[in-house]
Design a protein around this motif. Structure first.
Motif, PDB file in Angstrom:
ATOM      1  N   MET A 159      15.066  37.045   7.533  1.00  0.00           N
ATOM      2  CA  MET A 159      14.563  36.567   6.239  1.00  0.00           C
ATOM      3  C   MET A 159      14.442  35.042   6.234  1.00  0.00           C
ATOM      4  SD  MET A 159      13.360  37.590   3.477  1.00  0.00           S
ATOM      5  CE  MET A 159      13.173  37.358   1.744  1.00  0.00           C
ATOM      6  N   ILE A 160      15.455  34.368   6.769  1.00  0.00           N
ATOM      7  CA  ILE A 160      15.413  32.902   6.835  1.00  0.00           C
ATOM      8  C   ILE A 160      14.308  32.456   7.794  1.00  0.00           C
ATOM      9  CG2 ILE A 160      16.664  30.840   7.580  1.00  0.00           C
ATOM     10  CD1 ILE A 160      19.211  32.143   6.456  1.00  0.00           C
ATOM     11  N   ALA A 161      14.230  33.084   8.944  1.00  0.00           N
ATOM     12  CA  ALA A 161      13.200  32.718   9.924  1.00  0.00           C
ATOM     13  C   ALA A 161      11.801  32.928   9.345  1.00  0.00           C
ATOM     14  CB  ALA A 161      13.375  33.540  11.202  1.00  0.00           C
ATOM     15  N   PHE A 162      11.592  34.073   8.682  1.00  0.00           N
ATOM     16  CA  PHE A 162      10.287  34.334   8.076  1.00  0.00           C
ATOM     17  C   PHE A 162       9.967  33.302   7.001  1.00  0.00           C
ATOM     18  CE2 PHE A 162       7.612  36.246   4.802  1.00  0.00           C
ATOM     19  CZ  PHE A 162       6.513  36.608   5.568  1.00  0.00           C
ATOM     20  N   SER A 163      10.952  32.953   6.195  1.00  0.00           N
ATOM     21  CA  SER A 163      10.734  31.975   5.119  1.00  0.00           C
ATOM     22  C   SER A 163      10.398  30.599   5.681  1.00  0.00           C
ATOM     23  CB  SER A 163      11.971  31.897   4.223  1.00  0.00           C
ATOM     24  OG  SER A 163      12.204  33.143   3.616  1.00  0.00           O
ATOM     25  N   GLN A 164      11.051  30.212   6.763  1.00  0.00           N
ATOM     26  CA  GLN A 164      10.745  28.931   7.398  1.00  0.00           C
ATOM     27  C   GLN A 164       9.320  28.938   7.961  1.00  0.00           C
ATOM     28  OE1 GLN A 164      14.174  29.038   9.970  1.00  0.00           O
ATOM     29  NE2 GLN A 164      15.327  27.613   8.656  1.00  0.00           N
ATOM     30  N   CYS A 165       8.932  30.065   8.545  1.00  0.00           N
ATOM     31  CA  CYS A 165       7.557  30.190   9.051  1.00  0.00           C
ATOM     32  C   CYS A 165       6.552  30.211   7.897  1.00  0.00           C
ATOM     33  CB  CYS A 165       7.416  31.458   9.891  1.00  0.00           C
ATOM     34  SG  CYS A 165       8.294  31.382  11.460  1.00  0.00           S
ATOM     35  N   ALA A 166       6.944  30.822   6.782  1.00  0.00           N
ATOM     36  CA  ALA A 166       6.054  30.883   5.615  1.00  0.00           C
ATOM     37  C   ALA A 166       5.769  29.486   5.079  1.00  0.00           C
ATOM     38  CB  ALA A 166       6.665  31.760   4.522  1.00  0.00           C
ATOM     39  N   PHE A 167       6.811  28.646   5.024  1.00  0.00           N
ATOM     40  CA  PHE A 167       6.593  27.279   4.553  1.00  0.00           C
ATOM     41  C   PHE A 167       5.679  26.522   5.515  1.00  0.00           C
ATOM     42  CE2 PHE A 167       7.677  22.774   4.330  1.00  0.00           C
ATOM     43  CZ  PHE A 167       7.352  22.537   3.007  1.00  0.00           C
ATOM     44  N   THR A 168       5.905  26.694   6.794  1.00  0.00           N
ATOM     45  CA  THR A 168       5.064  26.054   7.801  1.00  0.00           C
ATOM     46  C   THR A 168       3.625  26.564   7.697  1.00  0.00           C
ATOM     47  OG1 THR A 168       6.980  25.876   9.247  1.00  0.00           O
ATOM     48  CG2 THR A 168       4.832  25.599  10.278  1.00  0.00           C
ATOM     49  N   PHE A 169       3.476  27.852   7.421  1.00  0.00           N
ATOM     50  CA  PHE A 169       2.162  28.464   7.262  1.00  0.00           C
ATOM     51  C   PHE A 169       1.328  27.768   6.187  1.00  0.00           C
ATOM     52  CE2 PHE A 169       0.278  31.368   4.091  1.00  0.00           C
ATOM     53  CZ  PHE A 169      -0.918  31.675   4.727  1.00  0.00           C
ATOM     54  N   VAL A 170       1.955  27.398   5.079  1.00  0.00           N
ATOM     55  CA  VAL A 170       1.203  26.752   3.996  1.00  0.00           C
ATOM     56  C   VAL A 170       0.531  25.476   4.499  1.00  0.00           C
ATOM     57  CG1 VAL A 170       1.381  25.615   1.743  1.00  0.00           C
ATOM     58  CG2 VAL A 170       2.590  27.765   2.152  1.00  0.00           C
ATOM     59  N   ALA A 171       1.292  24.641   5.168  1.00  0.00           N
ATOM     60  CA  ALA A 171       0.716  23.390   5.698  1.00  0.00           C
ATOM     61  C   ALA A 171      -0.341  23.679   6.751  1.00  0.00           C
ATOM     62  CB  ALA A 171       1.823  22.523   6.283  1.00  0.00           C
ATOM     63  N   MET A 172      -0.053  24.623   7.631  1.00  0.00           N
ATOM     64  CA  MET A 172      -0.992  24.931   8.708  1.00  0.00           C
ATOM     65  C   MET A 172      -2.282  25.543   8.167  1.00  0.00           C
ATOM     66  SD  MET A 172       1.565  26.224  11.702  1.00  0.00           S
ATOM     67  CE  MET A 172       0.598  25.816  13.153  1.00  0.00           C
ATOM     68  N   SER A 173      -2.194  26.301   7.095  1.00  0.00           N
ATOM     69  CA  SER A 173      -3.406  26.904   6.522  1.00  0.00           C
ATOM     70  C   SER A 173      -4.309  25.843   5.897  1.00  0.00           C
ATOM     71  CB  SER A 173      -3.046  27.993   5.506  1.00  0.00           C
ATOM     72  OG  SER A 173      -2.388  27.449   4.384  1.00  0.00           O
ATOM     73  N   ILE A 174      -3.708  24.817   5.312  1.00  0.00           N
ATOM     74  CA  ILE A 174      -4.504  23.710   4.769  1.00  0.00           C
ATOM     75  C   ILE A 174      -5.251  23.011   5.907  1.00  0.00           C
ATOM     76  CG2 ILE A 174      -4.386  21.441   3.641  1.00  0.00           C
ATOM     77  CD1 ILE A 174      -1.908  22.575   2.126  1.00  0.00           C
ATOM     78  N   GLY A 175      -4.532  22.714   6.984  1.00  0.00           N
ATOM     79  CA  GLY A 175      -5.169  22.079   8.133  1.00  0.00           C
ATOM     80  C   GLY A 175      -6.260  22.955   8.742  1.00  0.00           C
ATOM     81  N   ALA A 176      -6.004  24.252   8.819  1.00  0.00           N
ATOM     82  CA  ALA A 176      -6.995  25.168   9.381  1.00  0.00           C
ATOM     83  C   ALA A 176      -8.254  25.221   8.535  1.00  0.00           C
ATOM     84  CB  ALA A 176      -6.384  26.570   9.505  1.00  0.00           C
ATOM     85  N   ALA A 177      -8.089  25.284   7.227  1.00  0.00           N
ATOM     86  CA  ALA A 177      -9.259  25.347   6.331  1.00  0.00           C
ATOM     87  C   ALA A 177     -10.088  24.068   6.409  1.00  0.00           C
ATOM     88  CB  ALA A 177      -8.806  25.600   4.892  1.00  0.00           C
ATOM     89  N   LEU A 178      -9.426  22.933   6.357  1.00  0.00           N
ATOM     90  CA  LEU A 178     -10.153  21.666   6.414  1.00  0.00           C
ATOM     91  C   LEU A 178     -10.842  21.461   7.753  1.00  0.00           C
ATOM     92  CD1 LEU A 178      -7.664  19.324   4.538  1.00  0.00           C
ATOM     93  CD2 LEU A 178      -9.914  20.119   3.737  1.00  0.00           C
ATOM     94  N   ALA A 179     -10.142  21.759   8.831  1.00  0.00           N
ATOM     95  CA  ALA A 179     -10.738  21.570  10.158  1.00  0.00           C
ATOM     96  C   ALA A 179     -11.930  22.502  10.373  1.00  0.00           C
ATOM     97  CB  ALA A 179      -9.698  21.804  11.243  1.00  0.00           C
ATOM     98  N   ASP A 180     -11.883  23.671   9.783  1.00  0.00           N
ATOM     99  CA  ASP A 180     -12.982  24.610   9.943  1.00  0.00           C
ATOM    100  C   ASP A 180     -14.251  24.149   9.238  1.00  0.00           C
ATOM    101  OD1 ASP A 180     -14.426  26.989  10.574  1.00  0.00           O
ATOM    102  OD2 ASP A 180     -13.940  27.729   8.572  1.00  0.00           O
ATOM    103  N   ILE A 181     -14.113  23.630   8.025  1.00  0.00           N
ATOM    104  CA  ILE A 181     -15.330  23.294   7.267  1.00  0.00           C
ATOM    105  C   ILE A 181     -15.753  21.841   7.365  1.00  0.00           C
ATOM    106  CG2 ILE A 181     -15.050  25.205   5.683  1.00  0.00           C
ATOM    107  CD1 ILE A 181     -14.094  23.201   3.575  1.00  0.00           C
ATOM    108  N   LEU A 182     -14.851  20.921   7.684  1.00  0.00           N
ATOM    109  CA  LEU A 182     -15.248  19.506   7.738  1.00  0.00           C
ATOM    110  C   LEU A 182     -16.282  19.166   8.800  1.00  0.00           C
ATOM    111  CD1 LEU A 182     -12.042  17.500   6.843  1.00  0.00           C
ATOM    112  CD2 LEU A 182     -14.129  17.774   5.507  1.00  0.00           C
ATOM    113  N   PRO A 183     -16.211  19.750   9.998  1.00  0.00           N
ATOM    114  CA  PRO A 183     -17.238  19.414  10.973  1.00  0.00           C
ATOM    115  C   PRO A 183     -18.616  19.907  10.564  1.00  0.00           C
ATOM    116  CG  PRO A 183     -15.324  20.314  12.076  1.00  0.00           C
ATOM    117  CD  PRO A 183     -15.123  20.501  10.598  1.00  0.00           C
TER     118      PRO A 183
END
Length: 185
Positions: A159-183
């Motif tokens: 549960m702790i490991a998943f939650s830590q990954c979930a928080f990281t996921f939020v930041a990574m999803s922002i980067g993924a979305a921006l990198a996909d559409i900005l170019p």
């Protein structure tokens, strides 16, 4: 006004369309002129990059992955990420809220900002946009793999490991979305 002039500004062109529209008696032709006027106005006000983004291919996947890594690495190495993950693991509603927040941020970036004109084409089951699912999947898998491989999570407490990954996921999803559409692909 002569349309042969090299410098024709938008307002005079729209005025010309309106005069032409008034002089035509056929409703069909008036509608055609109206559509031409609307297209002219739309073309004169392009979006930031002016590209229509459709589909979700290999290049988009690579851009999303690179964007998630670019934003994700600083989050992964930050000690606060682990503390936040431990906290939200103890509060399941906060964990759910974190995941929903990440998804809503990506939806906002892709479909509600004027960064690019992102179109939904061929959604999965007629409902789920491929680009959205692709970006979220890439960011989520990347967060789990990198947090695990780099020893940032201990899966003996899932549960702790998943939650830590979930928080990281939020930041990574922002980067993924921006990198996909900005170019502009």
């Amino acid at each position: 006004m002569s349309l042969d002039d090299e410098e024709v500004d938008l307002s005079s062109l729209v005025d010309e369309f309106e005069r032409l529209e008034e002089s035509v008696e056929s409703k069909k032709h008036r509608n055609h002129i109206q559509k031409l006027k609307e297209k002219t106005i739309k073309l004169s006000n392009p979006r930031m990059f002016g590209v229509v983004v459709e589909g979700f291919g290999k290049r988009d996947m690579i851009e999303a992955f690179l964007g998630s890594i670019l934003i994700g690495i600083p989050v992964i190495i930050e000690e606060g990420t682990l503390e936040i993950g431990e906290f939200i693991a103890q509060h399941p509603l906060f964990l759910l809220g974190t995941l929903v927040f990440g998804v809503l941020l990506v939806i906002g970036i892709l479909y509600y900002t004027d960064i690019q004109d992102v179109r939904i084409t061929n959604p999965i089951f007629g409902l789920i946009p491929r680009r959205l699912l692709g970006i979220l999947s890439i960011a989520f898998i990347s967060s789990i793999v990198l947090m695990t491989v780099w020893g940032r999570v201990d899966w003996s407490e899932p549960m702790i490991a998943f939650s830590q990954c979930a928080f990281t996921f939020v930041a990574m999803s922002i980067g993924a979305a921006l990198a996909d559409i900005l170019p502009g692909t």
